[in-house]
Design a protein around this motif. Sequence first.
Motif, PDB file in Angstrom:
ATOM      1  N   UNK A   1       0.797  -1.234   0.000  1.00 37.31           N
ATOM      2  CA  UNK A   1       0.000   0.000   0.000  1.00 37.31           C
ATOM      3  C   UNK A   1       0.827   1.280   0.000  1.00 37.31           C
ATOM      4  N   UNK A   2       2.050   1.237   0.529  1.00 30.69           N
ATOM      5  CA  UNK A   2       2.860   2.451   0.576  1.00 30.69           C
ATOM      6  C   UNK A   2       3.345   2.878  -0.806  1.00 30.69           C
ATOM      7  N   UNK A   3       3.124   2.045  -1.816  1.00 28.78           N
ATOM      8  CA  UNK A   3       3.436   2.446  -3.176  1.00 28.78           C
ATOM      9  C   UNK A   3       2.392   3.403  -3.747  1.00 28.78           C
ATOM     10  N   UNK A   4       1.264   3.550  -3.038  1.00 27.30           N
ATOM     11  CA  UNK A   4       0.268   4.536  -3.468  1.00 27.30           C
ATOM     12  C   UNK A   4       0.640   5.889  -2.869  1.00 27.30           C
ATOM     13  N   UNK A   5       0.864   6.897  -3.709  1.00 29.10           N
ATOM     14  CA  UNK A   5       1.324   8.202  -3.198  1.00 29.10           C
ATOM     15  C   UNK A   5       0.298   8.932  -2.344  1.00 29.10           C
ATOM     16  N   UNK A   6      -0.973   8.556  -2.453  1.00 30.29           N
ATOM     17  CA  UNK A   6      -2.024   9.252  -1.712  1.00 30.29           C
ATOM     18  C   UNK A   6      -2.587   8.411  -0.563  1.00 30.29           C
ATOM     19  N   UNK A   7      -1.809   7.477  -0.067  1.00 28.88           N
ATOM     20  CA  UNK A   7      -2.310   6.601   0.988  1.00 28.88           C
ATOM     21  C   UNK A   7      -2.717   7.395   2.230  1.00 28.88           C
ATOM     22  N   UNK A   8      -1.911   8.358   2.643  1.00 29.93           N
ATOM     23  CA  UNK A   8      -2.256   9.169   3.813  1.00 29.93           C
ATOM     24  C   UNK A   8      -3.532   9.964   3.572  1.00 29.93           C
ATOM     25  N   UNK A   9      -3.721  10.456   2.345  1.00 34.36           N
ATOM     26  CA  UNK A   9      -4.952  11.185   2.008  1.00 34.36           C
ATOM     27  C   UNK A   9      -6.165  10.267   2.079  1.00 34.36           C
ATOM     28  N   UNK A  10      -5.984   9.016   1.698  1.00 34.46           N
ATOM     29  CA  UNK A  10      -7.078   8.043   1.767  1.00 34.46           C
ATOM     30  C   UNK A  10      -7.486   7.805   3.217  1.00 34.46           C
ATOM     31  N   UNK A  11      -6.495   7.662   4.078  1.00 33.79           N
ATOM     32  CA  UNK A  11      -6.775   7.463   5.503  1.00 33.79           C
ATOM     33  C   UNK A  11      -7.542   8.656   6.057  1.00 33.79           C
ATOM     34  N   UNK A  12      -7.056   9.858   5.758  1.00 38.27           N
ATOM     35  CA  UNK A  12      -7.699  11.080   6.252  1.00 38.27           C
ATOM     36  C   UNK A  12      -9.120  11.206   5.722  1.00 38.27           C
ATOM     37  N   UNK A  13      -9.326  10.864   4.447  1.00 39.56           N
ATOM     38  CA  UNK A  13     -10.656  10.921   3.833  1.00 39.56           C
ATOM     39  C   UNK A  13     -11.637  10.054   4.612  1.00 39.56           C
ATOM     40  N   UNK A  14     -11.223   8.843   4.939  1.00 38.96           N
ATOM     41  CA  UNK A  14     -12.084   7.916   5.665  1.00 38.96           C
ATOM     42  C   UNK A  14     -12.357   8.387   7.088  1.00 38.96           C
ATOM     43  N   UNK A  15     -11.319   8.819   7.777  1.00 38.49           N
ATOM     44  CA  UNK A  15     -11.479   9.204   9.180  1.00 38.49           C
ATOM     45  C   UNK A  15     -12.320  10.469   9.326  1.00 38.49           C
ATOM     46  N   UNK A  16     -12.140  11.427   8.446  1.00 37.22           N
ATOM     47  CA  UNK A  16     -12.944  12.658   8.508  1.00 37.22           C
ATOM     48  C   UNK A  16     -14.418  12.343   8.324  1.00 37.22           C
ATOM     49  N   UNK A  17     -14.722  11.324   7.532  1.00 39.22           N
ATOM     50  CA  UNK A  17     -16.122  10.968   7.275  1.00 39.22           C
ATOM     51  C   UNK A  17     -16.682   9.997   8.303  1.00 39.22           C
ATOM     52  N   UNK A  18     -15.889   9.643   9.278  1.00 39.51           N
ATOM     53  CA  UNK A  18     -16.416   8.856  10.384  1.00 39.51           C
ATOM     54  C   UNK A  18     -16.151   7.371  10.347  1.00 39.51           C
ATOM     55  N   UNK A  19     -15.187   6.925   9.545  1.00 42.92           N
ATOM     56  CA  UNK A  19     -14.857   5.498   9.523  1.00 42.92           C
ATOM     57  C   UNK A  19     -14.416   5.036  10.911  1.00 42.92           C
ATOM     58  N   UNK A  20     -14.952   3.906  11.351  1.00 40.95           N
ATOM     59  CA  UNK A  20     -14.666   3.424  12.708  1.00 40.95           C
ATOM     60  C   UNK A  20     -13.242   2.919  12.860  1.00 40.95           C
ATOM     61  N   UNK A  21     -12.777   2.139  11.893  1.00 38.33           N
ATOM     62  CA  UNK A  21     -11.443   1.554  11.996  1.00 38.33           C
ATOM     63  C   UNK A  21     -10.823   1.455  10.610  1.00 38.33           C
ATOM     64  N   UNK A  22      -9.638   2.053  10.453  1.00 38.48           N
ATOM     65  CA  UNK A  22      -8.912   2.031   9.181  1.00 38.48           C
ATOM     66  C   UNK A  22      -7.518   1.480   9.439  1.00 38.48           C
TER      67      UNK A  22
END
Length: 321
Positions: free
Chosen positions: A85-106
């Motif tokens: 997964x670290x080969x995706x340059x936007x992995x941190x943005x994906x995590x933030x996207x999910x958490x801001x929208x209320x994802x319980x566990x990422x």
Amino acid sequence: MGELDSIIKRGLDFALYWGGNRIPPRPRVLRIETTNRCNLQCTICDRSGMNRPKETMEWGLFEKIASEAVEFGIPEIGLNRFGEPLLHPKLADMIAFLKVRGAKSVDFTTNGTLLTQDRARDFLEAGIDRIAVSIDGFKRATYENIRIGASYDQVIENLHRLIELRAKMNANTKIQLNFVCTKDTISEVGEFYKYWCKKVDSFFFIPFMGYTNVRGMSTLRIPKKRVKCYMLWYMLVCSCDGRGGVCCQGDPNLDLDIGDLNIRTLMEVWNGPEVQRIRKIHREKRWKELPICAKCDLIFPYTYWLKHFINIYYRIYTGRP
């Protein structure tokens, strides 16, 4: 108490849905394949049989899948499948996207080779709930004979730095170590646990599972009896090109394709005719109709896995190799 509640909930779900052949209203886990590219050639991985194009998930598709996952209340969202997964340059943005929208566990699982200080900080700041690092072996030679292309020293340095950075930032992220137990690694389980047990939060000592292209490394005798696969009642996966699947383990080409998530919703695919057909085949034990499943060790009786974990904890608590 939260961790215990989660374990109890998983057990109840397993009994109610898998045991009772009832379909859960939503998958317990969604695994999003952010990329199927990898920087290693591990001997224990079924990637050797993968012949689909090497791709990275586009942001628009991720946003659709992630938004639906949160809307449908899927409890656990993992950001990897067949790939690093670290080969995706936007992995941190994906995590933030999910958490801001209320994802319980990422969470995500990584081989740790690319886990630099800057990237680790980005993940912690984004709110990642769990980072699992795969380290198979306590000795350098053992590890590097399996994780072809990785530097043991570099991965260990990256992991120590992650632990230190988490403490410095006072982040709530859990750190887990994954250890695949093979004939060559299982003797190092005790030393591995003893060294890391006070440094990380959890371990997953994974029994080696034979798939289509990788076999012959199991530490246990392979039984003849098979049972229906729990993943069909538990997990949904999405490939980096948007195809839905049911297996995060031994289906590198997504032969068990259950629907196009580019145009269908997660819930439509989860309850669709394609996956219902596969569940029916598993209930009726017609394994030959699904070659991927017929060759997979995951659908052996659960006493098989119980023997494995008893063996692991015996080694850990007795100190015997």
